[in-house]
Enzyme design. Sequence first.
Site, PDB file in Angstrom:
ATOM      1  N   GLU A 170      36.808  41.568  33.796  1.00  0.00           N
ATOM      2  CA  GLU A 170      37.469  40.567  32.953  1.00  0.00           C
ATOM      3  C   GLU A 170      36.662  40.216  31.702  1.00  0.00           C
ATOM      4  O   GLU A 170      36.258  39.074  31.504  1.00  0.00           O
ATOM      5  CB  GLU A 170      37.771  39.302  33.752  1.00  0.00           C
ATOM      6  CG  GLU A 170      38.748  39.540  34.875  1.00  0.00           C
ATOM      7  CD  GLU A 170      39.241  38.260  35.533  1.00  0.00           C
ATOM      8  OE1 GLU A 170      38.729  37.184  35.203  1.00  0.00           O
ATOM      9  OE2 GLU A 170      40.149  38.342  36.379  1.00  0.00           O
ATOM     10  N   GLU A 378      42.195  42.489  41.781  1.00  0.00           N
ATOM     11  CA  GLU A 378      42.255  41.105  42.258  1.00  0.00           C
ATOM     12  C   GLU A 378      43.687  40.605  42.229  1.00  0.00           C
ATOM     13  O   GLU A 378      44.435  40.902  41.301  1.00  0.00           O
ATOM     14  CB  GLU A 378      41.428  40.144  41.371  1.00  0.00           C
ATOM     15  CG  GLU A 378      39.937  40.295  41.497  1.00  0.00           C
ATOM     16  CD  GLU A 378      39.151  39.309  40.638  1.00  0.00           C
ATOM     17  OE1 GLU A 378      39.646  38.198  40.363  1.00  0.00           O
ATOM     18  OE2 GLU A 378      38.035  39.677  40.245  1.00  0.00           O
TER      19      GLU A 378
END
Length: 478
Positions: A170, A378
């Site tokens: 991320e 995720e």
Amino acid sequence: MEHQTLDAFPDNFLWGSASAAYQVEGAAKEDGKGESVWDRFVQIPGKTFKGTTGDVAVDHYHRYKEDVALMAEQGLKAYRFSVAWSRIIPDGDGEVNEKGLEFYDKLIDELLAHGIEPVLTLYHWDIPQALQDKYGGWESRQVIEDFTRYADILFQRYNNKVKYWVSLNEQNIFIMLGYRMAAHPPNVVDEKRMYQANHIANLANASVIRRFRELEINGKIGPSFAYGPTYALDSHPLNQLAAENNEAFSAHWWMDVYVFGEYPKTVWKYLEKKGLVPAIEEGDMDLLKSAKPDFMGLNYYQTATVEHNPLDGVSAGKMNTSGKKGSSEASGLPGVFKSADNPYVEQTDWDWDIDPVGLRIALRRIDSRYNLPILITENGLGAYDDLEEDGSIHDDYRIDFLRKHVQTIQEAITDGVNVLGYCTWSYTDLLSWLNGYQKRYGFVYVDREELDEKELKRYKKDSYFWYKKVIETNGKEL
Ligand code: BG6
């Protein structure tokens, strides 16, 4: 489209779950580990919920065997974890700490012994503090070399053991929260520095992928990107334009660079007018173009809904880190977009939109723009859980959330998307960076509170047994 029948999940589908070093390991100062920027940042009063830290976290460092035994009993096929750079090279660029490597040797061997595929994340936000102090971390080009050396050590050590590698986790989140909102280290509010650090992170990402190819590592590598599709509030053309803007600014700005080695034109032009474009040096764009990932890692939590934002409109709003529903505030970029409430979806106690269909849309958009396999690295629900007296946890809301997301993955597979696997967030409960320990994500409950570590005992939630069945039946029984 609605399908009459759905394709089965592929036989080798990776039913997994995930974590990150700082959020689970604890042992912050053990066996020669150096300080990371998170070890330092959490000391600043008011930055994290109730001042929580990962000093002990859920003590995975000492309890990894117990945790892997729980995974094995559940039948998990893959476990995604991150390596703490400051365990391997405590000051970031100096001596290698053999003791730090030994922890990951043991963890990986334990996973392999139980037939669980390790998915190794090189960087989940914890750059060594020494590099932050020495040259400003991601703001210096020196980090490209140092990060590549660190990755190189892991590539060589775990080649043939680890098949799936995640480069940066991320990048969009650690850069934006770190340099636009001062909500993550290095605690800065400065857009010019943000775009520069982001460019350097892109180069570092490309550099490790190039190194991976040079070493002919037997495996696949890609970044994990936090992507949620954007919807326009309605069909008003200006709101549609705002949605396009958000896709460009929040998604293409990163994923186009990973895959095409190019910055999207509209964002570049906008930043140029504002004097915010990063400095590009000779060879940068060649490096970016030379390092296409093998897959896109997708971290999906929610969609975004946006509307037109005038030039004098809202900018950074307030995040809900307390778990008090409705406490977040609209945010946006003046003249570009602003967030709006989606009337069609429910929200979590932390004001995150619950939108399983958004995952299917995410998979399809990534597939059609980038034409890469996708590993969902995720997905999960942060919620309050109650530990009953008999040690059970009835998290039917989490089962419902995960079931609906798995269903839409199957629909996306039926649409033709190549999905390699699904790692839920998270395996055990863990430290949520800004939200303490009360925002729980795991299949395994860990008995601790913000300021009371208790005994850190593990308990299986109802969702643990649900996922066990899903894996056993390869997604036939949801
Ligand atoms: C992702 C991160 O942003 O979302 C995880 O990669 C994080 O590390 C997860 O924990 C959930 O976010 P939060 O803020 O609820 O912990």
